[in-house]
Design a protein around this motif. Structure first.
Motif, mmCIF file in Angstrom:
data_model
loop_
_atom_site.group_PDB
_atom_site.id
_atom_site.type_symbol
_atom_site.label_atom_id
_atom_site.label_comp_id
_atom_site.label_asym_id
_atom_site.label_seq_id
_atom_site.Cartn_x
_atom_site.Cartn_y
_atom_site.Cartn_z
ATOM 1 N N ILE A 32 15.810 12.351 3.514
ATOM 2 C CA ILE A 32 15.474 12.507 4.934
ATOM 3 C C ILE A 32 16.256 11.507 5.781
ATOM 4 N N LEU A 33 16.375 10.275 5.284
ATOM 5 C CA LEU A 33 17.135 9.255 6.013
ATOM 6 C C LEU A 33 18.612 9.628 6.086
ATOM 7 N N TYR A 88 12.651 12.837 12.010
ATOM 8 C CA TYR A 88 12.595 11.877 10.909
ATOM 9 C C TYR A 88 11.156 11.416 10.682
ATOM 10 N N LYS A 100 19.066 12.238 8.665
ATOM 11 C CA LYS A 100 19.000 11.623 10.002
ATOM 12 C C LYS A 100 20.347 11.025 10.373
ATOM 13 N N ARG A 130 12.419 10.652 0.641
ATOM 14 C CA ARG A 130 12.578 9.789 1.824
ATOM 15 C C ARG A 130 14.042 9.417 2.043
ATOM 16 N N ASP A 138 15.046 11.365 15.941
ATOM 17 C CA ASP A 138 14.066 10.345 15.553
ATOM 18 C C ASP A 138 12.702 10.969 15.293
#
Length: 376
Positions: free
Chosen positions: A249-250, A329, A253, A246, A326
């Motif tokens: 992934i952030l 994500y 982004k 996670r 977005d």
């Protein structure tokens, strides 16, 4: 007379009378003797049934699939590039190519000379900046010129185009944004299996001796606690594993948004330089008599339409890529959450099978209690 019968006969009779008393006395002697209870070792129950039942199989953690992102961007057709290059280099070559003069003549025909020519001559660097600045409203004249060009498919082909982004190879349409996946599962699930409904253990035979069943219960609980501890450790490890994904992934982004900011600014700078260069070249070509006024106004109309279309593309680029980033994500987080949920489901299934086996083992051990310690 007294010695009339042999002595052996008397002894025989006497012994018959005394034997019961002797045995009774001996029984009282042994039965009434105090026993040293402190020195009697308690019977130890050896429970080996659970020796190989304390290992919980490791559940594999699946790595969720990541979305493939193609950002798209603003592009110029080969014909547009050739037209722009011809305008910029005509200053040195003294003239435009005949085919490009015909194209620019068609641009010229879209204007209203009485209403537009004076303003077209005044176009300068500030106008280029204002058109590309999406926070500043467009002049009506510039808007009208653009719509005249865009309605002509042959001339619209010379305007820049926007290539939308793709997610996993599918074009992402800003006006058709897919719904966001369900909210992700909270990470606070370390107690997940503590609420697990263990399979009920069949009641032990009430006639079984308590010490044996107690000994089995002790070993059973030790084994059960060990299995629960291992399951909680696997959950903790999976939480750390998927939380790391996670975070990655952030970070991606954030990197994509940084890329978008840089790309937008780079696109504005490039379009601005191109617009200023074309405007300067048109003025020089007219001043030096290398193009006619008709072609000159064609260049101006082309320039305005080109810049306005670029402005539209910049807006679309920012809005669409922002929404796409977005969306990606949310998709990737959703896939990660699903992978975590899958892990938990698999762990519960494995845990369930192990507990079933453990309970079966316990029942078997309880049924064998009478074989240890002579039934006590």
């Amino acid at each position: 007379m007294f010695f009339q019968h042999p002595i052996s006969t008397h002894l025989s009779r006497l012994s018959r009378r005394l034997l019961p008393a002797v045995f009774t006395g001996m029984f009282c002697l042994f039965a009434c003797a105090p026993m040293d209870l402190d020195n009697i070792a308690p019977y130890k129950y050896v429970i080996n049934d659970f020796n190989d039942k304390g290992d919980l199989p490791e559940v594999e953690k699946e790595v969720p699939e990541r979305s493939i992102f193609e950002p798209g961007g603003i592009t110029l057709s080969a014909g547009t590039m050739e037209l722009v290059e011809d305008i910029l280099t005509a200053v040195l070559r003294d003239n435009l190519k005949v085919e490009n003069e015909r194209v620019l003549k068609n641009f010229t025909d879209l204007r209203n000379p009485a209403l537009m020519d004076a303003r077209l001559r005044e176009i300068n660097v500030r106008d280029v900046d204002n058109i590309l600045d999406t926070t500043i409203p467009l002049e009506k004249l510039f808007t009208d010129l653009f719509f005249h060009v865009e309605e002509n498919s042959a001339l619209a082909a010379y305007l820049p185009t926007y290539v939308p982004p793709k997610i996993d190879g599918i074009i992402f349409n800003f006006y058709d944004i897919p719904p966001r996946p369900d909210a992700r599962l909270s990470l606070g699930t370390s107690d997940h299996l503590k609420e697990f409904k263990f399979n009920s253990v069949y009641s032990a035979n009430p006639t079984l001796v308590t010490p044996c069943s107690d000994a089995i219960e002790v070993v059973y609980q030790e084994t059960l606690n060990l299995l629960v501890s291992q399951s909680e450790e696997q959950i903790l490890q999976s939480q750390e594993f998927y939380e790391g994904i996670r975070e990655d992934i952030l970070n991606i982004k954030s990197e994509r948004f940084a890329y978008l900011t840089d790309t937008l600014q780079g696109s504005v700078d490039e379009l601005r330089r191109l617009g200023i260069a074309v405007n300067i070249a048109s003025n020089e070509l007219l001043a030096e008599g290398k193009i006619t006024e008709e072609i000159y106004y064609g260049v101006k109309v082309f320039l305005v339409a080109f810049l306005v279309k670029s402005r539209q593309n910049l807006i679309m680029m920012e809005d669409t890529i922002t929404a796409a980033i977005d969306t990606i994500y949310q998709i990737d987080i959703g896939r990660t959450d699903q992978a975590y949920n899958n892990f938990i489901e698999k762990l519960i299934a494995v845990f369930d099978e192990v507990i079933k086996d453990l309970n079966s083992t316990k029942i078997g051990a309880l049924n064998n209690c009478h074989n240890q310690g002579g039934g006590s």
